[in-house]
Each structure stands twice: as structure tokens, then as C-alpha cells.
Scaffold this motif. Structure first.
Motif, PDB file in Angstrom:
ATOM      1  N   TYR A   1       0.861  -1.176   0.000  1.00  0.00           N
ATOM      2  CA  TYR A   1       0.000   0.000   0.000  1.00  0.00           C
ATOM      3  C   TYR A   1       0.897   1.225   0.000  1.00  0.00           C
ATOM      4  O   TYR A   1       1.914   1.273   0.704  1.00  0.00           O
ATOM      5  N   GLN A   2       0.511   2.245  -0.782  1.00  0.00           N
ATOM      6  CA  GLN A   2       1.284   3.483  -0.849  1.00  0.00           C
ATOM      7  C   GLN A   2       0.375   4.699  -0.697  1.00  0.00           C
ATOM      8  O   GLN A   2      -0.707   4.747  -1.279  1.00  0.00           O
ATOM      9  N   TYR A   3       0.831   5.653   0.096  1.00  0.00           N
ATOM     10  CA  TYR A   3       0.128   6.922   0.283  1.00  0.00           C
ATOM     11  C   TYR A   3       1.172   8.019   0.092  1.00  0.00           C
ATOM     12  O   TYR A   3       2.043   8.228   0.941  1.00  0.00           O
ATOM     13  N   SER A   4       1.081   8.716  -1.032  1.00  0.00           N
ATOM     14  CA  SER A   4       2.132   9.636  -1.439  1.00  0.00           C
ATOM     15  C   SER A   4       1.989  11.017  -0.810  1.00  0.00           C
ATOM     16  O   SER A   4       0.934  11.375  -0.271  1.00  0.00           O
ATOM     17  N   LEU A   5       3.070  11.807  -0.914  1.00  0.00           N
ATOM     18  CA  LEU A   5       3.027  13.192  -0.448  1.00  0.00           C
ATOM     19  C   LEU A   5       1.971  13.984  -1.205  1.00  0.00           C
ATOM     20  O   LEU A   5       1.258  14.803  -0.623  1.00  0.00           O
ATOM     21  N   LYS A   6       1.845  13.723  -2.521  1.00  0.00           N
ATOM     22  CA  LYS A   6       0.842  14.420  -3.329  1.00  0.00           C
ATOM     23  C   LYS A   6      -0.560  14.157  -2.789  1.00  0.00           C
ATOM     24  O   LYS A   6      -1.375  15.084  -2.647  1.00  0.00           O
ATOM     25  N   GLN A   7      -0.849  12.902  -2.444  1.00  0.00           N
ATOM     26  CA  GLN A   7      -2.157  12.571  -1.883  1.00  0.00           C
ATOM     27  C   GLN A   7      -2.363  13.252  -0.529  1.00  0.00           C
ATOM     28  O   GLN A   7      -3.443  13.755  -0.226  1.00  0.00           O
TER      29      GLN A   7
END
Length: 287
Positions: free
Chosen positions: A178-184
Motif C-alpha cells: 500500500y502506498q500513500y504519497s506526499l501528493k495525496q
């Protein structure tokens, strides 16, 4: 209440574990709430009677203490490793000092292990691992029923593999579950857009042996003089100038956000103490 990404990631992790998979890797940008996510996953596993004990490992004592507080709050029970506690929070360094009785006790428990900032642990075999990675591979990997690895930066500057991680073939890219980016995070209002302002000086002068020389920038100064970057960092006038700009900016921000604070990065503990004294005496700032 969970943020949307925390709820999504927790759902995915629980589903992942139910499919007989053991190691879940989450990459989420710094400051987005990874510790709360980890505590939520632990709570769901406990509620479903999948585990008996939760252990958390992190790089420093201050982080370990913060994890302990979050898990105590989220699980509504003691999380200090004492009698009746549901788990405990340790540093990676402490792994090397647990007695044999500790490992024997773990073998009798259904264990959930959380690795915070897992990128500090390197290696895919005990022989190729760094000190922390070796402890994870040799001592924890085989006694845990489920593991959750967290990181904000899933890579290492020395290019060594992160412990227990999977990589794509042939690209060699790390595979995150799972990934949660800075942009998100910026879009969600969880994190702010970083703004970096470079400060230079076009009127630098240096006097050596009664001879004065002028330079148009710090780079020009470093290239055409014997001065080192370290000497600039410790120069009293340069330090006063930069700290003065920082204090001025902080005062502007505090007119809108009264509890705002500032961060000064020093080159050493000794340097930090000099900066602290300057802030107190010259700029009347608390530190």
C-alpha cells in the motif's frame, strides 16, 4: 476517526493476512499517521482473536515512546510490556539484548510485529545484513505470525535491499502493498507542500593577511578562497544574519499562527548549543 487512507490500508492489510500472507509493507509519506494505522491493524487482529501479543520496533527511544502512547490510547490498555500488557514498544538496538527466556515466551504466543521505518534495517540474508537487519531476520522473522512494515522512504542510499521486502524482476523496484504519497497527503490536507528558500549573499568580503577580497556568492567564496563551508557555518556574523532572518519570518507567521515554532539544523551538538545561546541572548527566543 480514521483518515480515508488509514481505513483503506487497514482493510487491505487484514485481507492480506486472511489470504495466508504474512508480511505487509506500507509506504506513507512522513507525518501522515502511520502509527495510528498500525495501531488500528493491531486492534482489528486482536478483536478477531488472531493474535495474543503486539511488539513494535523503531529506530529511537523518542519514537518508541510515542508509539507506546499511541497504542495505549488506541487499544485502551497498557502497552509497556508489564504484567497484563497487550504488548510493548522497543528500539531496534534492544533486539540484541533480550534474554533467551524472552524468545521462548514469544514462541508460545500468536505474535504481531510492527517495524517502524523499516528502511533502517538492511539485508536479504543474515550474512549481507546490517546489525538491525540481522536481528530482524534471525530473531523476529520466524516467530511472528504477522508483520507490518512502515516507511516514508522505501529505499536506502547505499542501495542495499530493505529487510523482508520484495523487489520486482528485472527492474529491482521495491514492491509496496500500500502506498500513500506526499501528493495525496497534500490534497487531503494532511501535509503541507514543502517550500525551500535558498539564501545567498552577493556582497561577501574576507580579510586575510591585511588583504581584503570580495565575492559575489557563497559558491564563489568557496571556490576562490581557502575558507571551508564549515567555517561559514560557524562564522558569528553569518550565523547572526541567518538566525535573524529566521526569527523575523517566525514572528510574521506567529501573527497568524501564535503557536508556530522554528527548527534550526546544526552541524554538531556543540554547534547546536552555540546557536541556542545566540537565540536566547541576541534574539530573546525560547529554545
Amino acid at each position: 476517526m480514521l483518515r480515508k487512507w488509514q481505513s483503506e490500508c487497514a482493510d487491505k492489510a487484514i485481507s492480506f493476512y486472511k489470504n495466508q500472507c504474512k508480511h505487509f509493507l506500507c509506504q506513507a509519506t512522513p507525518g501522515s499517521g502511520k502509527t495510528v494505522l498500525a495501531a488500528e491493524v493491531a486492534k482489528r487482529l486482536l478483536d478477531e482473536n488472531k493474535i495474543d501479543l503486539v511488539l513494535c520496533f523503531s529506530p529511537s527511544l523518542s519514537v518508541a515512546e510515542g508509539i507506546k502512547d499511541t497504542f495505549s490510547w488506541k487499544l485502551n490498555c497498557a502497552f509497556n510490556g508489564g504484567l497484563g500488557a497487550i504488548g510493548a514498544s522497543f528500539t531496534y538496538q534492544s533486539l540484541a539484548y533480550f534474554p533467551d527466556s524472552f524468545w521462548l515466551m514469544l514462541k508460545r504466543k500468536r505474535l504481531f510485529v510492527i517495524f517502524d521505518e523499516i528502511h533502517h534495517c538492511a539485508g536479504d540474508t543474515p550474512e549481507s545484513s546490517n546489525a538491525w537487519g540481522e536481528q530482524v531476520l534471525v530473531k523476529l522473522q520466524h516467530v511472528a505470525d504477522y508483520t507490518l512494515a512502515l516507511t516514508g522512504t522505501p529505499w536506502r542510499t547505499d542501495k542495499a535491499p530493505i529487510v523482508m521486502a520484495k523487489y520486482s524482476d528485472p527492474e529491482g523496484q521495491i514492491v509496496c502493498n500500500y502506498q500513500y504519497s506526499l501528493k495525496q497527503a497534500v490534497q487531503d490536507g494532511v501535509c503541507r507542500i514543502p517550500k525551500i528558500t535558498l539564501i545567498d549573499n552577493d556582497n561577501l568580503s574576507v580579510t586575510e593577511s591585511n588583504e581584503s577580497k570580495s565575492f559575489s556568492s557563497i559558491l564563489d567564496l568557496l571556490k576562490h578562497s581557502d575558507l571551508s563551508y564549515q567555517s561559514i557555518l560557524h562564522n558569528e556574523k553569518a550565523m547572526d544574519y541567518l538566525l535573524g532572518l529566521g526569527c523575523k519570518k517566525l514572528n510574521e507567521i506567529r501573527s497568524k499562527i501564535p503557536n508556530a515554532g522554528g527548527l534550526v539544523v546544526a552541524s554538531s551538538v556543540e554547534h547546536a548549543k552555540v546557536i541556542q545561546q545566540t537565540l536566547i541572548e541576541k534574539f530573546q527566543q525560547t529554545t
